[in-house]
Write an enzyme that holds these catalytic residues in place. Structure first.
Site, mmCIF file in Angstrom:
data_model
loop_
_atom_site.group_PDB
_atom_site.id
_atom_site.type_symbol
_atom_site.label_atom_id
_atom_site.label_comp_id
_atom_site.label_asym_id
_atom_site.label_seq_id
_atom_site.Cartn_x
_atom_site.Cartn_y
_atom_site.Cartn_z
ATOM 1 N N ASP A 16 0.858 -1.188 0.000
ATOM 2 C CA ASP A 16 0.000 0.000 0.000
ATOM 3 C C ASP A 16 0.895 1.239 0.000
ATOM 4 O OD1 ASP A 16 -3.126 0.736 1.282
ATOM 5 O OD2 ASP A 16 -1.562 2.254 1.232
ATOM 6 N N ASP A 112 -3.674 2.270 -5.337
ATOM 7 C CA ASP A 112 -2.418 2.302 -4.562
ATOM 8 C C ASP A 112 -2.182 1.070 -3.712
ATOM 9 O OD1 ASP A 112 -3.955 2.689 -2.166
ATOM 10 O OD2 ASP A 112 -2.321 3.922 -1.367
ATOM 11 N N GLU A 113 -2.966 0.011 -3.979
ATOM 12 C CA GLU A 113 -2.922 -1.115 -3.049
ATOM 13 C C GLU A 113 -3.119 -2.432 -3.800
ATOM 14 O OE1 GLU A 113 -5.863 -2.420 0.597
ATOM 15 O OE2 GLU A 113 -6.175 -0.517 -0.415
HETATM 16 N N1 DCP Z 1 -8.766 8.155 -1.211
HETATM 17 C C1 DCP Z 1 -9.869 8.961 -1.447
HETATM 18 N N2 DCP Z 1 -10.874 9.043 -0.515
HETATM 19 C C2 DCP Z 1 -10.803 8.343 0.644
HETATM 20 C C3 DCP Z 1 -9.710 7.499 0.881
HETATM 21 C C4 DCP Z 1 -8.692 7.439 -0.064
HETATM 22 O O1 DCP Z 1 -9.935 9.605 -2.499
HETATM 23 N N3 DCP Z 1 -11.781 8.434 1.546
HETATM 24 C C5 DCP Z 1 -7.671 8.110 -2.214
HETATM 25 C C6 DCP Z 1 -6.560 9.057 -1.839
HETATM 26 C C7 DCP Z 1 -5.467 8.201 -1.302
HETATM 27 C C8 DCP Z 1 -5.680 6.897 -2.045
HETATM 28 O O2 DCP Z 1 -7.084 6.807 -2.291
HETATM 29 O O3 DCP Z 1 -4.172 8.748 -1.513
HETATM 30 C C9 DCP Z 1 -5.217 5.676 -1.285
HETATM 31 O O4 DCP Z 1 -5.945 5.510 -0.084
HETATM 32 P P1 DCP Z 1 -5.293 4.983 1.243
HETATM 33 O O5 DCP Z 1 -6.389 4.632 2.162
HETATM 34 O O6 DCP Z 1 -4.261 3.949 0.950
HETATM 35 O O7 DCP Z 1 -4.574 6.271 1.874
HETATM 36 P P2 DCP Z 1 -3.191 6.919 1.548
HETATM 37 O O8 DCP Z 1 -2.386 6.135 0.567
HETATM 38 O O9 DCP Z 1 -3.407 8.341 1.156
HETATM 39 O O10 DCP Z 1 -2.450 6.937 2.964
HETATM 40 P P3 DCP Z 1 -1.815 5.713 3.765
HETATM 41 O O11 DCP Z 1 -0.364 6.034 3.889
HETATM 42 O O12 DCP Z 1 -2.486 5.716 5.083
HETATM 43 O O13 DCP Z 1 -2.064 4.477 2.973
HETATM 44 MG MG MG Z 2 -2.165 4.057 0.799
#
Ligand code: DCP
Ligand code: MG
Length: 367
Positions: A16, A112-113
């Site tokens: 992730d 991203d995952e």
């Molecule tokens: N995303 C979004 N709305 C949300 C959650 C996420 O648009 N409610 C998008 C933005 C994030 C991406 O999806 O960058 C990936 O979600 P993640 O939950 O993996 O969060 P992040 O990658 O941003 O942070 P982390 O380091 O906690 O994984």
């Molecule tokens: Mg993420």
């Protein structure tokens, strides 16, 4: 010749990206590096929401899904950045390209995952931990971004593990450590436990995996329905869900059974829009495009029909999904038929195909 190594355990990696959208923006705009930023709508506009926050912004309590207005209150110097989905999608493809050097058994869950099954890996490295290390390094070297990885014997444990040492984390839970790892886990971390189930579990005195283990399968099924069986197994560190690559993914859909039969086309169209929204979200998160849309209708007398339409070029746009579903519905309805269920599914996805080009793996998404 090396002796064949035989093991009954699978080798699963969950990867992730860290603060994905925000990290991409910080990478491409040096002036944002080290600063609290969020990607999302501006706090001035109506309904602006935070998609994600950089780790610098998270220190102020800013996080995903929060209103931009609230985020601006929490952090005065917060920088708001407009999302660039095309760039995130491109990065996502580059990450998949790196994964494919090791295995084709890849299941992306969103941009991203992803889960990777490296029980057998193309480079014959053998160690899932070493593969995860190399993947993280390649993402750093080639994309200038960081990812967190969890490595274990199944999807459930690997996913929980990848979240444990963010950002830039690498967490390994080997076969002999799985049981203790799961026993210590708070119930909220269990796959399939949302807010409501967690509350219910707490009321029953169930706080950790160890508590869940005290109940029999029958007791868990009685309290939590179908998921009870899954909780019984995961509490023992067992999860045999396969890593499902896109190639195996046949369709993505959503449907709804209504408490009352729908009578007018207007009512049905309103429900179809909600369902389309869900389906759209599901394919977009996986970066998929589909060539076929299927509408499912169950009438009040339980008669079930489906109607499909295929497209020349594959689609992922919400407007097209809504319009097509509505047209299929309008063409289908017999006079004053009552409807109890509506569903939309998308199938016939573009396939990820690998080309060997000067020995370098290239990934193309066929549309
Ligand atoms: N995303 C979004 N709305 C949300 C959650 C996420 O648009 N409610 C998008 C933005 C994030 C991406 O999806 O960058 C990936 O979600 P993640 O939950 O993996 O969060 P992040 O990658 O941003 O942070 P982390 O380091 O906690 O994984
Ligand atoms: Mg993420």
């Amino acid at each position: 010749m090396q002796p064949e190594k035989s093991t009954s355990f699978r080798k699963i990696i969950h990867i992730d990206m860290d603060a994905f959208y925000a990290s991409v923006e910080q990478r491409d705009h040096p002036e944002y590096q080290g600063k609290p930023i969020v990607v999302g709508g501006p706090p001035t506009g109506r309904g602006g929401v935070v998609a994600t926050a950089s780790y610098e912004a998270r220190k102020f309590g800013v996080k995903s899904a929060m209103s931009s207005k609230r985020a601006a209150q929490l952090c005065k110097e917060l920088i708001f950045v407009k999302p660039r989905f095309d760039v995130y999608k491109e990065v996502s493809l580059r990450i998949l390209e790196i994964f494919r050097r090791y295995t084709d058994l890849i299941e992306p869950l969103s941009l991203d995952e992803a889960f990777l099954d490296v029980t057998v890996d193309k480079k014959q490295i053998g160690s899932a931990l070493e593969i995860a290390r190399q993947i993280k390094q390649s993402i750093k070297d080639e994309l200038r971004l960081t990812a967190s990885a969890g490595v274990s014997i199944n999807k459930f444990v690997a996913k929980v593990a990848s979240d444990m040492n963010k950002p830039d984390g690498l967490t390994f839970v080997g076969p002999s450590k799985v049981a203790v790892f799961v026993e210590k886990l708070p119930v909220e971390k269990f796959f399939g436990v949302g807010k409501v189930t967690a509350e219910k579990m707490k009321l029953m005195g169930l706080h950790t995996g160890k508590d869940l283990k005290k109940l029999t399968e029958g007791e868990l099924v009685r309290s939590f329905g179908k998921m009870g069986k899954f909780f019984f197994n995961t509490a023992r560190g067992r999860d045999d869900r396969q890593v499902q690559s896109h190639r195996d993914l046949k369709s993505v859909g959503a449907e709804d059974t209504f408490p009352f039969d729908l009578v007018t086309l207007e009512e049905m169209n309103i429900e179809l829009e909600k369902i389309a929204d869900l389906v759209h979200d599901r394919i977009r998160r996986r970066g998929l495009r589909a060539k076929t849309l299927t509408l499912k209708i169950k009438y009040h007398d339980f008669k079930l029909i489906t109607r499909s339409r295929s497209f020349q070029d594959s689609i992922d746009e919400l407007e097209v999904i809504v319009l097509t579903a509505k047209e299929l519905l309008a063409n289908t309805l017999g006079a004053s038929q009552k409807v109890r269920l509506l569903g939309i599914s998308l199938s016939n996805f573009g396939e990820m195909i690998r080309h060997n080009n000067d020995d370098s793996d290239q990934l193309t998404l066929f549309r």
